[in-house]
Write an enzyme that holds these catalytic residues in place. Structure first.
Site, PDB file in Angstrom:
ATOM      1  N   VAL A   9      10.859  14.034  -7.938  1.00 25.06           N
ATOM      2  CA  VAL A   9      11.740  12.889  -8.189  1.00 25.06           C
ATOM      3  C   VAL A   9      12.995  13.081  -7.350  1.00 25.06           C
ATOM      4  O   VAL A   9      13.495  14.187  -7.197  1.00 25.06           O
ATOM      5  CB  VAL A   9      12.130  12.749  -9.678  1.00 25.06           C
ATOM      6  N   SER A  10      13.466  11.984  -6.777  1.00 20.95           N
ATOM      7  CA  SER A  10      14.767  12.010  -6.110  1.00 20.95           C
ATOM      8  C   SER A  10      15.795  11.527  -7.113  1.00 20.95           C
ATOM      9  O   SER A  10      15.463  10.879  -8.097  1.00 20.95           O
ATOM     10  CB  SER A  10      14.760  11.116  -4.871  1.00 20.95           C
ATOM     11  N   THR A  11      17.056  11.838  -6.894  1.00 22.31           N
ATOM     12  CA  THR A  11      18.116  11.560  -7.883  1.00 22.31           C
ATOM     13  C   THR A  11      18.151  10.098  -8.280  1.00 22.31           C
ATOM     14  O   THR A  11      18.321   9.753  -9.445  1.00 22.31           O
ATOM     15  CB  THR A  11      19.474  11.969  -7.301  1.00 22.31           C
ATOM     16  N   ASP A  12      17.956   9.193  -7.304  1.00 26.16           N
ATOM     17  CA  ASP A  12      18.083   7.771  -7.613  1.00 26.16           C
ATOM     18  C   ASP A  12      16.833   7.175  -8.245  1.00 26.16           C
ATOM     19  O   ASP A  12      16.797   5.999  -8.555  1.00 26.16           O
ATOM     20  CB  ASP A  12      18.438   6.977  -6.341  1.00 26.16           C
TER      21      ASP A  12
END
Length: 493
Positions: A9-12
């Site tokens: 997962v990326s932060t956004d």
């Protein structure tokens, strides 16, 4: 079949339905159960971009693959694994090398045929295009902030509060760092001098790296910069190195340096780094030499080239920084040989009468013994004061003296303690700044045998400040002669 489940997962995207860690985990577990696969391990990269393979869990998964710990890699979507076509090809080759299959729970891929490989490459290219588009949008937003004079986050620079308000005490230190550097000192020497003076950077020591970053940072000149740092020696608008992709904007914060001062500093840094500046070691007195008229630092420069019978030569000289920067001081410039002459005149004056020197030394050491004795006496008196305080307290508790009397006694003891402590401080201060005579004698005797670097280090070690002055204002150069000048004061380390 043993399956390695990879989740990213990326932060956004953490809050988006279907892309959260738990969302991917539950769907992938269900998919593995439907295929009757045994989950070997979960490899989770939380908050990492798919722009490359430098992710902790990705690297651990590749290591376990080499050790043949699983048979298939399962992801929710291909873009969870990578968004780079180049990395995708590399991973597929590694999968083939170790006979590991690849499977996406939401996409149908067949990697054993040419058409299947073409299709997965096409999907990978679309993922890379999407990542590039997102990156461009973010970059555009940041550039727009910079253009509007707003700082796009990051660690607050030294000298400012989180809301970009100037901190006067820190700003003063930054200007002092610049002044020391412009006087001829290198990054490491500036850091040593600031640390020795107890002028720390948010409670931590200065280093050559923090000094260099502080001097190079355009934020202190009112400029906001995003992108790679401009290499030392190039201007903010330089196109010398096309690899440097920077965007600049005028900030709304209060600057510490003027733009002219910053440009001057960058040009100075450039001359030093590009070889167009004489090495710092040739300026023996930089960092310790100060102006006797205004108190500012004096820094070294080189004269223009001139042709003599011995060839092309240049000479070192020192100029007051206030005269150079703001024209607010009229102290003449001093040749380095002139400063050298004045310093050794001072040393020779000390050495002139060795008998007197020895008598003075004997007197000093005798006086030191007397003062140390006086300090010991004062410390013993302090112990007696503490003992008497305890006695007065005991007498009060036992009812032998009243409130008024004990208050009077305690006030007397307080006054006595204050007097004794002041005496100790004064006696200790009496020896600060006494010249180390043996070092001065050694300096004079060995000076001609030292190289430039050794001379520089000796001056810096022995002297705290050398203040020079002259009664003259307009000095006309006379070949091989010095104008009338004198050392106004010298302090020692």
């Amino acid at each position: 079949m043993r399956v390695a489940i990879y989740i990213r997962v990326s932060t956004d995207m953490q809050a988006e339905e279907g892309f959260s860690i738990e969302g991917q985990r539950s769907r992938l577990i269900s998919f593995a159960e439907s295929q009757d696969w045994t989950v070997y391990d979960f490899y989770v990269d939380d908050g990492y971009s798919a722009k490359d393979l430098k992710r902790p869990s990705m690297q651990r998964m590749l290591e376990d693959m080499e050790n043949k710990k699983f048979d298939v890699v399962l992801v929710y979507k291909l873009d969870r694994l990578t968004r780079s076509v180049g990395d995708l090809h590399s991973l597929l080759k590694i999968f083939d090398l170790y006979s590991v299959k690849f499977k996406s729970a939401t996409e149908i891929f067949e990697t054993t045929t040419a058409m299947g490989r073409f299709f997965i490459t096409l999907v990978g290219a679309m993922a890379e295009w999407e990542r590039g588009t997102i990156s461009e949008r973010v970059r555009f937003g940041v550039e727009q902030m910079v253009a509007e004079g707003r700082r796009p986050g990051g660690v607050r620079p030294f000298g400012y509060t989180p809301d970009e308000q100037l901190i006067p005490e820190e700003a003063k230190l930054i200007r002092e760092v610049r002044e020391l550097y412009m006087s001829g000192l290198g990054y490491k020497s500036v850091a040593m001098r600031m640390n020795r003076a107890g002028k720390l950077r948010r409670g931590k020591d200065w280093t050559d790296a923090t000094v260099a970053y502080t001097l190079e940072n355009p934020y202190y000149a009112g400029i906001i910069r995003i992108g790679s740092k401009t290499p030392a020696g190039t201007y903010v608008n330089s196109k010398k190195d096309e690899r440097v992709k920077c965007v600049y904007g005028k900030g709304s914060h209060e600057a510490i340096f003027t733009l002219e001062e910053y440009e001057e500093l960058k040009a100075y840094m450039g001359r030093k780094s590009n070889g167009g500046f004489s090495p710092i070691a040739t300026y023996w007195f930089s960092g310790v030499l100060r102006c006797g008229r205004c108190g500012a630092a004096m820094f070294g420069r080189m004269t223009t080239k001139r042709t003599t019978s011995k060839g092309t030569v240049r000479s070192q000289y020192y100029i007051c920084s206030n005269r150079h920067h703001s024209k607010t001081c009229d102290l003449p410039m001093f040749r380095q040989t002139h400063i050298e002459h004045l310093v050794f005149q001072y040393i020779n004056q000390i050495q002139a009468d060795m008998e007197k020197l020895n008598d003075e030394a004997i007197k000093i050491f005798a006086d030191e013994g007397r003062k140390n004795s006086e300090i010991d006496v004062a410390k013993r008196e302090l112990s007696k004061v503490a003992e008497r305080r305890e006695k007065w307290k005991y007498m009060f508790v036992e009812g032998l003296i009243g409130k008024q009397e004990i208050r009077k006694k305690m006030a007397e003891e307080d006054e006595r303690e204050k007097e004794l402590r002041q005496r100790i401080v004064q006696e200790q201060k009496a020896f600060s700044g006494i010249p180390r005579i043996e070092e001065l004698v050694g300096l004079a005797e060995g000076w001609s045998y030292f190289d430039d670097q050794e001379k520089k280090e000796l001056i810096y070690t022995i002297f705290g400040e050398i203040i020079v002055n002259t009664d003259l204002k307009n000095v006309k150069g006379v070949k091989n002669k010095f104008f009338d000048a004198y050392i106004q004061d010298i302090s020692f380390n």
